[in-house]
Design an enzyme around this catalytic site. Structure first.
Site, short mmCIF file in Angstrom:
data_model
loop_
_atom_site.label_atom_id
_atom_site.label_comp_id
_atom_site.label_asym_id
_atom_site.label_seq_id
_atom_site.Cartn_x
_atom_site.Cartn_y
_atom_site.Cartn_z
N LYS A 1 -8.41 1.10 0.07
CA LYS A 1 -8.08 1.80 -1.15
C LYS A 1 -9.11 2.96 -1.51
CE LYS A 1 -9.49 0.83 -5.25
NZ LYS A 1 -10.04 0.41 -6.54
N ASP B 1 -4.02 -0.06 -6.16
CA ASP B 1 -5.01 -1.11 -7.09
C ASP B 1 -4.14 -1.96 -7.72
OD1 ASP B 1 -3.50 0.46 -9.01
OD2 ASP B 1 -5.53 1.09 -10.00
#
Length: 215
Positions: free
Chosen positions: A124, A142
């Site tokens: 991420k 997320d």
């Protein structure tokens, strides 16, 4: 159960999100590629607001790997003590600064593999840096993107990688560079985890979530 939105529905979803917020931006404050990388690494299991409060004093003093190394782990800790897992994050920030100097000439690399080779930098974080700094249409996932993607039918998957792939496969190309910003902000302020604000949602009629909050 939600279903995956069709292409025409995806176009309309992102057209509306774009109309509501034409120029969405990430909320982590940063000065350059290095401070963006550090900020995203610090934000794991922490809010953007808490990271911003800590880095407003930190980044003017340590905005390069070399300056961060000069500050050192013990010098860094007082600035980030209010952030969760700060001791481990301090170790990671100092070590990634060392590796940036040793392996990348002090510059933040522009490849996912190189970024993920740094401590405290997962998929991420790498995708955020690739998208926000290097302009790649990467899709950081997320908790907000994961929830909104599955709940609305924009991008469905059992894990973050599956949702990332779904975003790549289903979000119309013209919206891909900014799509994660729209989804994060939508999840943070409208499609919240508990009692989503369905009555004010601009994509309510397109969303496939069946347990909508009544008006």
């Amino acid at each position: 159960m939600s279903r995956q939105l069709s292409y025409s529905e995806q176009v309309e979803v992102f057209r509306r999100l774009q109309a509501a917020n034409p120029h969405p931006k990430g909320e982590l404050e940063h000065l350059n590629a290095f401070t963006l990388l550090v900020a995203v690494a610090l934000s794991a299991q922490a809010t953007d607001a808490s990271v911003n409060r800590a880095t407003r004093d930190l980044f003017p003093l340590a905005d390069t790997p070399q300056k961060m190394l000069a500050l050192g782990e013990e010098g860094l800790i007082p600035y980030i003590r209010t952030i969760g897992l700060y001791r481990n994050k301090a170790k990671n920030v100092i070590r990634l600064s060392e590796l940036l100097v040793q392996n990348f000439g002090g510059e933040v690399p522009s490849s996912r593999a190189a970024l993920e080779s740094l401590p405290g930098v997962g998929r991420k974080t790498a995708n955020v840096v690739l998208n926000m700094w290097w302009g790649f249409p990467s899709q950081p996932v997320d908790t907000h993107v994961f929830r909104v993607g599955n709940r609305t039918g924009v991008a469905m998957g059992d894990d973050v990688v599956a949702v990332e792939r779904s975003l790549e496969n289903h979000v119309p190309v013209e919206f891909q560079k900014l799509s994660h910003h729209w989804l994060i902000l939508h999840g943070r302020y409208t499609c919240v985890a508990r009692k989503p604000k369905c009555p004010i949602c601009p994509i309510r009629d397109l969303c496939t979530y069946q347990e909508k909050t009544p008006g």
